[in-house]
Scaffold this motif. Structure first.
Motif, PDB file in Angstrom:
ATOM      1  N   LYS A 198      16.761 -10.665  22.851  1.00 23.65           N
ATOM      2  CA  LYS A 198      16.434 -11.855  22.389  1.00 23.65           C
ATOM      3  C   LYS A 198      16.644 -12.923  22.923  1.00 23.65           C
ATOM      4  O   LYS A 198      15.808 -14.008  22.987  1.00 23.65           O
ATOM      5  CB  LYS A 198      17.226 -11.928  20.913  1.00 23.65           C
ATOM      6  N   TYR A 199      17.691 -13.000  23.865  1.00 20.42           N
ATOM      7  CA  TYR A 199      17.881 -14.135  24.826  1.00 20.42           C
ATOM      8  C   TYR A 199      16.994 -14.229  25.778  1.00 20.42           C
ATOM      9  O   TYR A 199      16.390 -15.423  26.068  1.00 20.42           O
ATOM     10  CB  TYR A 199      19.417 -13.849  25.321  1.00 20.42           C
ATOM     11  N   GLU A 200      16.574 -13.139  26.343  1.00 22.72           N
ATOM     12  CA  GLU A 200      15.494 -13.031  27.748  1.00 22.72           C
ATOM     13  C   GLU A 200      14.229 -13.498  26.812  1.00 22.72           C
ATOM     14  O   GLU A 200      13.398 -14.028  27.782  1.00 22.72           O
ATOM     15  CB  GLU A 200      15.766 -11.857  28.152  1.00 22.72           C
ATOM     16  N   GLU A 201      13.961 -12.956  25.819  1.00 19.57           N
ATOM     17  CA  GLU A 201      12.669 -13.285  25.145  1.00 19.57           C
ATOM     18  C   GLU A 201      12.544 -14.738  25.045  1.00 19.57           C
ATOM     19  O   GLU A 201      11.449 -15.262  25.175  1.00 19.57           O
ATOM     20  CB  GLU A 201      12.297 -12.441  23.699  1.00 19.57           C
ATOM     21  N   SER A 202      13.570 -15.274  24.596  1.00 24.84           N
ATOM     22  CA  SER A 202      13.580 -16.839  24.432  1.00 24.84           C
ATOM     23  C   SER A 202      13.363 -17.617  25.560  1.00 24.84           C
ATOM     24  O   SER A 202      12.676 -18.464  25.619  1.00 24.84           O
ATOM     25  CB  SER A 202      14.879 -17.197  23.694  1.00 24.84           C
ATOM     26  N   CYS A 203      14.057 -17.028  26.751  1.00 30.33           N
ATOM     27  CA  CYS A 203      13.913 -17.741  28.052  1.00 30.33           C
ATOM     28  C   CYS A 203      12.411 -17.524  28.565  1.00 30.33           C
ATOM     29  O   CYS A 203      11.995 -18.395  28.916  1.00 30.33           O
ATOM     30  CB  CYS A 203      14.793 -16.945  29.116  1.00 30.33           C
ATOM     31  N   ASP A 204      12.011 -16.267  28.287  1.00 31.32           N
ATOM     32  CA  ASP A 204      10.374 -16.288  28.750  1.00 31.32           C
ATOM     33  C   ASP A 204       9.561 -17.133  28.012  1.00 31.32           C
ATOM     34  O   ASP A 204       8.494 -17.625  28.460  1.00 31.32           O
ATOM     35  CB  ASP A 204      10.136 -14.695  28.333  1.00 31.32           C
ATOM     36  N   LEU A 205       9.847 -17.423  26.778  1.00 29.36           N
ATOM     37  CA  LEU A 205       8.868 -18.151  25.590  1.00 29.36           C
ATOM     38  C   LEU A 205       9.014 -19.481  26.465  1.00 29.36           C
ATOM     39  O   LEU A 205       7.838 -20.246  26.366  1.00 29.36           O
ATOM     40  CB  LEU A 205       9.386 -17.984  24.249  1.00 29.36           C
ATOM     41  N   LEU A 206      10.187 -20.081  26.669  1.00 29.52           N
ATOM     42  CA  LEU A 206      10.407 -21.237  27.310  1.00 29.52           C
ATOM     43  C   LEU A 206       9.902 -21.546  28.714  1.00 29.52           C
ATOM     44  O   LEU A 206       9.739 -22.619  29.109  1.00 29.52           O
ATOM     45  CB  LEU A 206      11.809 -21.942  27.140  1.00 29.52           C
ATOM     46  N   LYS A 218      16.514 -27.430  28.035  1.00 31.67           N
ATOM     47  CA  LYS A 218      16.166 -28.503  27.328  1.00 31.67           C
ATOM     48  C   LYS A 218      15.071 -29.194  27.859  1.00 31.67           C
ATOM     49  O   LYS A 218      14.025 -29.613  26.980  1.00 31.67           O
ATOM     50  CB  LYS A 218      17.348 -29.806  27.269  1.00 31.67           C
ATOM     51  N   LEU A 219      14.897 -29.479  29.136  1.00 26.34           N
ATOM     52  CA  LEU A 219      13.584 -29.686  29.830  1.00 26.34           C
ATOM     53  C   LEU A 219      12.510 -28.990  29.551  1.00 26.34           C
ATOM     54  O   LEU A 219      11.425 -29.623  29.221  1.00 26.34           O
ATOM     55  CB  LEU A 219      13.872 -30.174  31.134  1.00 26.34           C
ATOM     56  N   ALA A 220      12.597 -27.722  29.637  1.00 18.86           N
ATOM     57  CA  ALA A 220      11.480 -26.767  29.480  1.00 18.86           C
ATOM     58  C   ALA A 220      11.035 -26.711  27.773  1.00 18.86           C
ATOM     59  O   ALA A 220       9.935 -26.908  27.523  1.00 18.86           O
ATOM     60  CB  ALA A 220      11.900 -25.520  29.689  1.00 18.86           C
ATOM     61  N   TYR A 221      12.017 -26.891  26.934  1.00 13.64           N
ATOM     62  CA  TYR A 221      11.866 -27.038  25.654  1.00 13.64           C
ATOM     63  C   TYR A 221      10.882 -28.235  25.440  1.00 13.64           C
ATOM     64  O   TYR A 221       9.808 -28.460  24.736  1.00 13.64           O
ATOM     65  CB  TYR A 221      13.092 -27.189  24.780  1.00 13.64           C
ATOM     66  N   ARG A 222      11.306 -29.452  26.012  1.00  6.87           N
ATOM     67  CA  ARG A 222      10.354 -30.822  25.720  1.00  6.87           C
ATOM     68  C   ARG A 222       9.121 -30.538  25.913  1.00  6.87           C
ATOM     69  O   ARG A 222       8.292 -30.801  25.514  1.00  6.87           O
ATOM     70  CB  ARG A 222      11.118 -31.689  26.325  1.00  6.87           C
ATOM     71  N   LYS A 223       8.873 -29.881  27.140  1.00  7.16           N
ATOM     72  CA  LYS A 223       7.430 -29.745  27.765  1.00  7.16           C
ATOM     73  C   LYS A 223       6.855 -28.831  26.958  1.00  7.16           C
ATOM     74  O   LYS A 223       5.388 -29.286  26.822  1.00  7.16           O
ATOM     75  CB  LYS A 223       7.453 -29.106  29.369  1.00  7.16           C
ATOM     76  N   LYS A 224       7.262 -27.660  26.394  1.00  9.89           N
ATOM     77  CA  LYS A 224       6.470 -26.812  25.635  1.00  9.89           C
ATOM     78  C   LYS A 224       6.373 -27.199  24.247  1.00  9.89           C
ATOM     79  O   LYS A 224       5.306 -27.187  23.575  1.00  9.89           O
ATOM     80  CB  LYS A 224       7.515 -25.459  25.580  1.00  9.89           C
ATOM     81  N   ILE A 245       8.674 -21.647  19.709  1.00  9.86           N
ATOM     82  CA  ILE A 245       9.385 -22.415  20.715  1.00  9.86           C
ATOM     83  C   ILE A 245      10.656 -23.184  20.209  1.00  9.86           C
ATOM     84  O   ILE A 245      11.816 -22.962  20.682  1.00  9.86           O
ATOM     85  CB  ILE A 245       8.400 -23.425  21.366  1.00  9.86           C
ATOM     86  N   ASN A 246      10.521 -23.724  18.840  1.00  6.13           N
ATOM     87  CA  ASN A 246      11.619 -24.130  18.319  1.00  6.13           C
ATOM     88  C   ASN A 246      12.991 -23.138  17.919  1.00  6.13           C
ATOM     89  O   ASN A 246      14.071 -23.512  18.279  1.00  6.13           O
ATOM     90  CB  ASN A 246      11.381 -24.907  16.750  1.00  6.13           C
ATOM     91  N   PHE A 251      17.868 -20.562  19.312  1.00  9.63           N
ATOM     92  CA  PHE A 251      18.850 -19.503  20.003  1.00  9.63           C
ATOM     93  C   PHE A 251      19.473 -19.624  21.253  1.00  9.63           C
ATOM     94  O   PHE A 251      20.708 -19.225  21.368  1.00  9.63           O
ATOM     95  CB  PHE A 251      17.932 -18.307  20.082  1.00  9.63           C
ATOM     96  N   LEU A 252      18.966 -20.588  22.078  1.00 10.46           N
ATOM     97  CA  LEU A 252      19.565 -20.884  23.330  1.00 10.46           C
ATOM     98  C   LEU A 252      20.567 -21.905  23.590  1.00 10.46           C
ATOM     99  O   LEU A 252      20.370 -22.699  24.203  1.00 10.46           O
ATOM    100  CB  LEU A 252      18.437 -20.945  24.430  1.00 10.46           C
ATOM    101  N   SER A 253      21.400 -21.863  22.427  1.00  9.89           N
ATOM    102  CA  SER A 253      22.566 -22.669  22.354  1.00  9.89           C
ATOM    103  C   SER A 253      23.668 -22.556  23.338  1.00  9.89           C
ATOM    104  O   SER A 253      23.794 -21.614  24.493  1.00  9.89           O
ATOM    105  CB  SER A 253      23.212 -22.438  21.056  1.00  9.89           C
ATOM    106  N   ASP A 254      24.656 -23.632  23.362  1.00 10.57           N
ATOM    107  CA  ASP A 254      25.533 -23.458  24.530  1.00 10.57           C
ATOM    108  C   ASP A 254      26.438 -22.391  24.340  1.00 10.57           C
ATOM    109  O   ASP A 254      26.734 -21.578  25.293  1.00 10.57           O
ATOM    110  CB  ASP A 254      26.572 -24.846  24.525  1.00 10.57           C
ATOM    111  N   SER A 255      26.804 -21.783  23.378  1.00  7.90           N
ATOM    112  CA  SER A 255      27.689 -20.728  23.006  1.00  7.90           C
ATOM    113  C   SER A 255      26.840 -19.546  23.219  1.00  7.90           C
ATOM    114  O   SER A 255      27.621 -18.557  24.001  1.00  7.90           O
ATOM    115  CB  SER A 255      28.105 -20.687  21.556  1.00  7.90           C
TER     116      SER A 255
END
Length: 264
Positions: A198-206, A218-224, A245-246, A251-255
């Protein structure tokens, strides 16, 4: 003069109250229609999916052409497909209008009745307040979703850790034999693989690397988010993509970033 002002204020307050009730009822009716039509549309899509080839054959022939030329058929298609999509935005717009108009009238009525100063001087200020309220509501909902998501993952990892601790002296076969038929076995499955996936899929999406830090994410999220925001992107899948994207960003939180790094 004060009596006339108070009388005018009470009349204005009554108008605002009546308008608020009428709009509330209208909004609920529209919401109910949108919900029903949305469910009907989903059912029709499922039905078409089951008999898609047959329907494609029918509509590609002369009979299909005749049906599509029928105004009632075209109206039905537009009604069941477009209205549920536009209806949600229409409901949001009605709530927006209801708030700014009634709050404006209530403020003026309170001023006439009790001499209380206006909250805002113009409609635009009420609009700004409503937008801030909506942003705060969405932020709270996002935080609640994140908290629940984290609670679920923490509980799964806790259960797995507890299972490993309690059964450290057993082989997998011995544990399975002793717990055969236990309906809670799936609670003690290692969540690591699913979490990493799930983590890697979230990274791929962003569109970020798996070892990206929170600032890159955060920068990638804002662009997407800007690219797929429904107000800016009019493609049919923009809303769905924006939500994905949201969800990925939540899911890609600090923790979770820290947990993934410990796993790597």
């Amino acid at each position: 003069m004060n009596i006339l002002k108070k009388a005018a204020g009470k009349i204005l307050y009554g108008i605002a109250k009546l308008l608020s009730v009428v709009l509330d009822v209208f909004i609920k009716v529209v919401e109910a229609i949108v919900t029903v039509l949305g469910n009907v549309t989903k059912g029709l899509i499922a039905f078409i999916g089951m008999g898609g080839c047959l329907l494609l054959f029918i509509f590609s022939g002369p009979l299909g052409l005749l049906l599509l030329m029928n105004p009632l058929v075209l109206f039905a298609i537009l009604f069941f497909v477009i209205f549920p999509l536009l209806g949600t935005k229409f409901v949001s717009y009605l709530k927006y209008i209801k708030y700014i108009v009634t709050e404006f009238l209530f403020d003026r009525a309170r001023y006439l009745i009790d001499g209380i100063s206006y909250q805002f001087e113009s409609f635009s200020e009420y609009k700004d307040k409503y937008r801030r309220m909506e942003e705060e509501r969405k932020r709270r909902e996002q935080q609640q979703r994140w908290n629940e998501q984290q609670r679920v993952w923490e509980e799964r990892f806790r259960q797995w850790s507890e299972y490993q601790r309690q059964n450290s002296g057993y082989s997998d076969y011995e544990w399975y034999r002793q717990n055969a038929g236990n309906s809670n076995q799936n609670m003690y499955q290692d969540p690591t693989i699913e979490f990493k996936k799930k983590y890697e899929e979230s990274c791929d999406l962003l569109g970020v690397k798996y070892d990206a830090d929170k600032y890159e994410i955060k920068l990638a999220y804002r662009k997407k988010a800007k690219e797929y925001h429904p107000d800016l992107n009019k493609s049919p899948d923009a809303t769905v993509m924006f939500q994905k994207i949201n969800n990925a960003y939540e899911f890609l939180s600090d923790s979770n970033i820290e947990r993934y790094r410990r796993m790597s």
